[in-house]
Design a protein around this motif. Structure first.
Motif, PDB file in Angstrom:
ATOM      1  N   ARG A  96     107.078  39.152  32.524  1.00 35.00           N
ATOM      2  CA  ARG A  96     107.038  40.359  31.690  1.00 35.00           C
ATOM      3  C   ARG A  96     107.893  41.436  32.340  1.00 35.00           C
ATOM      4  O   ARG A  96     107.557  41.926  33.417  1.00 35.00           O
ATOM      5  CB  ARG A  96     105.588  40.841  31.574  1.00 35.00           C
ATOM      6  CG  ARG A  96     104.644  39.738  31.107  1.00 35.00           C
ATOM      7  CD  ARG A  96     103.199  40.150  31.229  1.00 35.00           C
ATOM      8  NE  ARG A  96     102.835  40.460  32.606  1.00 35.00           N
ATOM      9  CZ  ARG A  96     101.635  40.895  32.977  1.00 35.00           C
ATOM     10  NH1 ARG A  96     100.693  41.078  32.067  1.00 35.00           N
ATOM     11  NH2 ARG A  96     101.378  41.147  34.242  1.00 35.00           N
ATOM     12  N   VAL A  97     109.001  41.751  31.712  1.00 30.72           N
ATOM     13  CA  VAL A  97     109.886  42.759  32.285  1.00 30.72           C
ATOM     14  C   VAL A  97     109.992  43.957  31.352  1.00 30.72           C
ATOM     15  O   VAL A  97     109.945  43.828  30.133  1.00 30.72           O
ATOM     16  CB  VAL A  97     111.291  42.189  32.599  1.00 30.72           C
ATOM     17  CG1 VAL A  97     111.198  41.072  33.624  1.00 30.72           C
ATOM     18  CG2 VAL A  97     111.988  41.707  31.336  1.00 30.72           C
ATOM     19  N   GLY A  98     110.123  45.127  31.963  1.00 29.40           N
ATOM     20  CA  GLY A  98     110.230  46.376  31.212  1.00 29.40           C
ATOM     21  C   GLY A  98     111.590  47.005  31.462  1.00 29.40           C
ATOM     22  O   GLY A  98     111.976  47.203  32.606  1.00 29.40           O
TER      23      GLY A  98
ATOM     24  N   ARG B 276     101.833  45.685  29.727  1.00 31.75           N
ATOM     25  CA  ARG B 276     102.036  45.851  31.158  1.00 31.75           C
ATOM     26  C   ARG B 276     103.125  44.879  31.640  1.00 31.75           C
ATOM     27  O   ARG B 276     103.129  43.715  31.267  1.00 31.75           O
ATOM     28  CB  ARG B 276     100.713  45.488  31.817  1.00 31.75           C
ATOM     29  CG  ARG B 276     100.735  45.552  33.286  1.00 31.75           C
ATOM     30  CD  ARG B 276      99.375  45.171  33.819  1.00 31.75           C
ATOM     31  NE  ARG B 276      99.303  45.625  35.172  1.00 31.75           N
ATOM     32  CZ  ARG B 276      98.243  46.155  35.723  1.00 31.75           C
ATOM     33  NH1 ARG B 276      97.147  46.279  35.021  1.00 31.75           N
ATOM     34  NH2 ARG B 276      98.269  46.549  36.965  1.00 31.75           N
ATOM     35  N   CYS B 277     104.016  45.372  32.504  1.00 34.23           N
ATOM     36  CA  CYS B 277     105.140  44.547  32.952  1.00 34.23           C
ATOM     37  C   CYS B 277     105.076  44.295  34.459  1.00 34.23           C
ATOM     38  O   CYS B 277     104.528  45.093  35.210  1.00 34.23           O
ATOM     39  CB  CYS B 277     106.459  45.232  32.614  1.00 34.23           C
ATOM     40  SG  CYS B 277     106.668  45.502  30.856  1.00 34.23           S
ATOM     41  N   ASP B 278     105.676  43.172  34.875  1.00 38.90           N
ATOM     42  CA  ASP B 278     105.692  42.822  36.300  1.00 38.90           C
ATOM     43  C   ASP B 278     106.775  43.582  37.055  1.00 38.90           C
ATOM     44  O   ASP B 278     106.618  43.878  38.236  1.00 38.90           O
ATOM     45  CB  ASP B 278     105.937  41.319  36.464  1.00 38.90           C
ATOM     46  CG  ASP B 278     104.837  40.487  35.848  1.00 38.90           C
ATOM     47  OD1 ASP B 278     103.657  40.831  36.045  1.00 38.90           O
ATOM     48  OD2 ASP B 278     105.144  39.492  35.160  1.00 38.90           O
TER      49      ASP B 278
ATOM     50  N   ALA C  56     109.863  35.788  29.375  1.00 35.10           N
ATOM     51  CA  ALA C  56     109.038  35.501  28.203  1.00 35.10           C
ATOM     52  C   ALA C  56     108.794  36.761  27.380  1.00 35.10           C
ATOM     53  O   ALA C  56     108.788  36.720  26.153  1.00 35.10           O
ATOM     54  CB  ALA C  56     107.711  34.899  28.648  1.00 35.10           C
ATOM     55  N   GLU C  57     108.571  37.859  28.066  1.00 30.63           N
ATOM     56  CA  GLU C  57     108.237  39.088  27.361  1.00 30.63           C
ATOM     57  C   GLU C  57     109.160  40.191  27.857  1.00 30.63           C
ATOM     58  O   GLU C  57     109.121  40.551  29.037  1.00 30.63           O
ATOM     59  CB  GLU C  57     106.776  39.436  27.681  1.00 30.63           C
ATOM     60  CG  GLU C  57     106.107  40.294  26.646  1.00 30.63           C
ATOM     61  CD  GLU C  57     104.602  40.352  26.886  1.00 30.63           C
ATOM     62  OE1 GLU C  57     103.940  39.311  26.767  1.00 30.63           O
ATOM     63  OE2 GLU C  57     104.110  41.437  27.216  1.00 30.63           O
ATOM     64  N   VAL C  58     109.978  40.705  26.967  1.00 30.99           N
ATOM     65  CA  VAL C  58     110.900  41.780  27.331  1.00 30.99           C
ATOM     66  C   VAL C  58     110.553  43.014  26.500  1.00 30.99           C
ATOM     67  O   VAL C  58     110.578  42.970  25.274  1.00 30.99           O
ATOM     68  CB  VAL C  58     112.363  41.376  27.084  1.00 30.99           C
ATOM     69  CG1 VAL C  58     113.307  42.494  27.530  1.00 30.99           C
ATOM     70  CG2 VAL C  58     112.699  40.084  27.811  1.00 30.99           C
ATOM     71  N   VAL C  59     110.217  44.072  27.207  1.00 33.95           N
ATOM     72  CA  VAL C  59     109.827  45.321  26.566  1.00 33.95           C
ATOM     73  C   VAL C  59     110.908  46.346  26.874  1.00 33.95           C
ATOM     74  O   VAL C  59     111.404  46.400  27.994  1.00 33.95           O
ATOM     75  CB  VAL C  59     108.479  45.804  27.155  1.00 33.95           C
ATOM     76  CG1 VAL C  59     108.152  47.208  26.687  1.00 33.95           C
ATOM     77  CG2 VAL C  59     107.380  44.823  26.811  1.00 33.95           C
ATOM     78  N   LEU C  60     111.292  47.142  25.890  1.00 32.68           N
ATOM     79  CA  LEU C  60     112.298  48.175  26.134  1.00 32.68           C
ATOM     80  C   LEU C  60     111.767  49.526  25.661  1.00 32.68           C
ATOM     81  O   LEU C  60     111.271  49.637  24.542  1.00 32.68           O
ATOM     82  CB  LEU C  60     113.605  47.805  25.412  1.00 32.68           C
ATOM     83  CG  LEU C  60     114.841  48.680  25.667  1.00 32.68           C
ATOM     84  CD1 LEU C  60     116.123  47.858  25.515  1.00 32.68           C
ATOM     85  CD2 LEU C  60     114.906  49.908  24.777  1.00 32.68           C
ATOM     86  N   CYS C  61     111.837  50.502  26.541  1.00 38.05           N
ATOM     87  CA  CYS C  61     111.451  51.869  26.173  1.00 38.05           C
ATOM     88  C   CYS C  61     112.675  52.763  26.176  1.00 38.05           C
ATOM     89  O   CYS C  61     113.514  52.684  27.083  1.00 38.05           O
ATOM     90  CB  CYS C  61     110.429  52.437  27.158  1.00 38.05           C
ATOM     91  SG  CYS C  61     108.750  51.830  26.893  1.00 38.05           S
ATOM     92  N   THR C  62     112.777  53.607  25.182  1.00 33.70           N
ATOM     93  CA  THR C  62     113.869  54.575  25.107  1.00 33.70           C
ATOM     94  C   THR C  62     113.320  55.817  24.413  1.00 33.70           C
ATOM     95  O   THR C  62     112.499  55.700  23.497  1.00 33.70           O
ATOM     96  CB  THR C  62     115.096  53.965  24.379  1.00 33.70           C
ATOM     97  OG1 THR C  62     116.229  54.816  24.563  1.00 33.70           O
ATOM     98  CG2 THR C  62     114.840  53.743  22.893  1.00 33.70           C
ATOM     99  N   PRO C  63     113.729  57.006  24.869  1.00 27.41           N
ATOM    100  CA  PRO C  63     113.147  58.227  24.310  1.00 27.41           C
ATOM    101  C   PRO C  63     113.486  58.398  22.826  1.00 27.41           C
ATOM    102  O   PRO C  63     114.590  58.046  22.408  1.00 27.41           O
ATOM    103  CB  PRO C  63     113.814  59.349  25.118  1.00 27.41           C
ATOM    104  CG  PRO C  63     114.427  58.698  26.301  1.00 27.41           C
ATOM    105  CD  PRO C  63     114.727  57.294  25.918  1.00 27.41           C
TER     106      PRO C  63
ATOM    107  N   ALA D  32     103.574  53.651  31.289  1.00 28.57           N
ATOM    108  CA  ALA D  32     103.040  52.742  30.262  1.00 28.57           C
ATOM    109  C   ALA D  32     103.433  51.300  30.560  1.00 28.57           C
ATOM    110  O   ALA D  32     102.609  50.383  30.462  1.00 28.57           O
ATOM    111  CB  ALA D  32     103.538  53.172  28.881  1.00 28.57           C
ATOM    112  N   MET D  33     104.688  51.085  30.937  1.00 31.77           N
ATOM    113  CA  MET D  33     105.129  49.709  31.220  1.00 31.77           C
ATOM    114  C   MET D  33     104.531  49.178  32.522  1.00 31.77           C
ATOM    115  O   MET D  33     104.311  47.985  32.674  1.00 31.77           O
ATOM    116  CB  MET D  33     106.652  49.644  31.262  1.00 31.77           C
ATOM    117  CG  MET D  33     107.312  49.919  29.909  1.00 31.77           C
ATOM    118  SD  MET D  33     109.084  49.503  29.862  1.00 31.77           S
ATOM    119  CE  MET D  33     109.795  50.892  30.764  1.00 31.77           C
ATOM    120  N   ALA D  34     104.264  50.075  33.471  1.00 34.67           N
ATOM    121  CA  ALA D  34     103.719  49.621  34.756  1.00 34.67           C
ATOM    122  C   ALA D  34     102.229  49.311  34.667  1.00 34.67           C
ATOM    123  O   ALA D  34     101.744  48.344  35.266  1.00 34.67           O
ATOM    124  CB  ALA D  34     103.958  50.681  35.835  1.00 34.67           C
TER     125      ALA D  34
END
Lengths: 433, 433
Positions: free
Chosen positions: B123-125, B203-205, B152-159, B193-195
């Motif tokens: 799980r990566v952020g 939650r990301c690793d 497997a899980e890719v999360v992306l945050c952007t304002p 949030a991602m941590a």
């Protein structure tokens, strides 16, 4: 060991079952370490010497190990131990060399050559503990990859013994790796000296190696300091997770659990099995074998907090293991290799009945500096690459910028970075002219 | 730019000349970020939404970007921008794929098979800033290697923007990398949030990507937290060091310095040259080009602290550069490649007159997430390996332990670790029986 049945636990209990004990008194350690770091930054060698008097009980004039000390150390070892160190060093070198990252280059577009080049980290500091036991094997695990990487300056610190000498096996192992700068200094003071530099101990770019709670905390603090040093990885108490089926040898499994337990009272030991009979047999074997251990007290303490968990299936055991992400994972299974694809997070894996963790600790060829505390989810053990940096390079011909420049111009415009755009446009104009 | 003559400086002045400005008000940032992290850990999505209202000025009900939003975003871009993103993504993928680490296996002794296997971090952020400018290129630099690694899980945050939407180019680039989970959240709250995870944001690793001082500080803090996440690398303001000889094109050099300067008022810009005439010409060019820049004010601020240093020779310039360890190093030299072996520490190197940094920023194929603040001494830029873990494996046959077991027994004895010894001895006895 605490017996549990995974399928009888609710989610909260499962989380609790895999929880690592919180490091004791971290706040106290942090403050003490911070004071030592300040002292060493301020007073250099004097501070290191003062700490050595205070913590190691010995007043040392010079910390650096001399050629004579190296020579004496070599002669103090039995030929069998020298041979074992040599043999382990060779096998470690063979495995690590085969896994080295390579430079590469390719044309990503006509006239655009991109490449990766590798450089050894210039100044590296190795820490070899010698508290409860001297660890020549750690000197090899750090020194062999540092040598393969070609680090220009390799410094090794190890605590002095009560008589002011360094452990001869550690010195022999260091020399075996071509390390000549060994300093008799331990604990947080050694980490501080390598991170900030003193008159006698050179400042290093990156620090490597295990240690006690003070060393670990000192590494954490210097990694944060603006003028500190990078570190190899976060560290915590050593761990093993064993997955054993009904065909496993209880004596072997017990011995593997005990090897981990004897490291320290905070060592983490977990057994997962789908077979109650095996768990019973392992428990009985642990009791028998414990009696013969010189470090039985330490092992007993570690076992108090450790868990033997009955699982519904080996597949479930693998899921639990991936969630825990153990430093060492032993698959004492009849078809161990077939389960390997299911392993998602672990530092090092030992397949079958004939691969005790002790082989990886010493001489199979893999590295024993491995991620603990669940860090195996995001980092692997030490490799030669840990001692190198990769640098990317781009070499572009006029036809190269003609080919890819417009793409950069479009993206720079979208990002509102006009000077970026201009740096490309000026060259495109010059090429077109 | 401040003009200096390296050979007229004393050691203290030289150190000062290469000193990076201390990050402003770090203590204030640290406290503010720590409060946000606590808030998000306690109140989850509610806290993230509250921060978004406070800092981005927008009340968002749902943070997750919907399929419809993705579709609209794609249609908002010009065909030329879509094509540029596609083209850059392809070239980045090509370069990164060629450099992927491979699994390997070898027999280190008869019956002892050691190997390295690779696993994607689960799980990566990814964080893609959009403060002063949206950065679709950063979405590619993070998303392409994450996809190649197979996370497997890719999360992306952007304002979010003021109207509550996400930048369409960032969304298009994310989709181009197969990323479907994009959240409109920025700053320290997104990192928290991602941590730690919230109801809506997983939650990301490990967390990746650049950001402002708050994002950087938040990454630093979650990397330290017991239950936090790993991070890609320490981050600081962007930097370029240009080494130019008398044959360099002053307009090109000025444009490259300005591309760095426009990033932010704290951007680091250094020019080294052995030719006064070139330095004069570059200064004049900077003045000319500055007038045409929309972000001239930012660039002017950055240039106030930057240095143009006259060196005695190109060899000396390389030594200075290695000491500084720049994020970007441009060798605007007649025989640039011949100097490459002298480069010891840098994030990415640009050879010759036709390789502006902007090419590496966007589309040469290399990664633009690179070590800053001198971290190039000990870490390289992002690669596919940054999104993977390497696990070592040992598989041992009875003849294997017979071959290497005695070596382990000897070393375990020397280290006083009797359970380790016993784990091997028991098996040696079984093999011999």
């Amino acid at each position: 060991m605490i017996r549990m049945d995974w399928n009888a636990l609710d989610p909260g209990e499962r989380e609790q079952a895999l929880r690592r004990p919180v490091q004791l008194a971290q706040a106290t350690t942090a403050a003490a370490v911070s004071a030592i770091l300040d002292e060493v930054q301020r007073d250099g060698d004097d501070a290191v010497r003062a700490c050595t008097r205070r913590f190691d009980g010995i007043a040392l004039e010079s910390m650096q190990v001399t050629d004579e000390e190296f020579a004496v150390a070599g002669s103090e070892l039995t030929p069998a131990l020298r041979a074992a160190i040599d043999e382990a060093a060779q096998r470690i070198a063979r495995f690590h060399e085969a896994g080295m990252t390579s430079a590469y280059a390719l044309e990503t577009a006509p006239g655009v050559r991109c490449e990766r080049i590798l450089r050894a980290i210039q100044r590296v500091g190795l820490y070899v503990p010698a508290g409860s036991a001297p660890l020549p094997s750690t000197a090899l695990m750090l020194g062999v990859p540092a040598r393969l990487a070609g680090c220009a300056e390799v410094v090794l610190c190890t605590p002095p013994r009560r008589d002011g000498s360094a452990d001869p096996a550690v010195l022999y192992a260091a020399r075996r790796c071509g390390i000549t700068r060994v300093y008799k200094a331990g604990g947080a003071q050694a980490i501080a000296a390598m991170a900030f530099g003193t008159d006698s101990i050179p400042r290093c770019d990156k620090l490597f190696g295990p240690g006690n709670a003070y060393v670990t905390e000192a590494k954490r603090q210097v990694a944060l300091a603006d003028d500190g040093a990078a570190i190899d990885m976060p560290a915590g108490p050593s761990e093993v997770l064993v997955i054993a089926d009904s065909g496993a040898n209880p004596a072997f499994v017990a011995a593997d659990l005990l090897s981990q337990a004897e490291h320290g009272p905070d060592s983490q030991v977990i057994l997962l099995s789908d077979d109650d009979v095996l768990i019973d047999a392992v428990s009985a074997e642990i009791d028998t074998q414990l009696d013969a251990l010189p470090r039985a007290d330490v092992a007993r303490q570690a076992l108090t907090g450790s868990r033997a968990i009955r699982v519904g299936s080996i597949a479930q055991a693998l899921d639990i293991s991936n969630r825990y992400a153990p430093e060492h994972l032993i698959l004492a299974l009849r078809d161990a290799r077939s389960w390997l694809p299911r392993v998602q997070a672990a530092g090092s894996v030992f397949l079958g009945d004939w691969a005790p963790e002790a082989l990886g600790d010493y001489c199979s060829g893999t590295n024993h500096v491995l991620p603990t505390s669940g860090a195996a989810r995001f980092i692997g053990g030490l490799t030669v690459a840990s001692f190198q940096v990769a640098i990317t390079v781009q070499e572009v011909e006029p036809r190269g910028i003609a080919a890819i420049g417009p793409c950069a111009v479009e993206l720079a415009s979208a990002e509102g970075l006009h000077a970026h755009r201009q740096a490309v446009v000026l060259r495109l104009q010059a090429v077109a002219a």
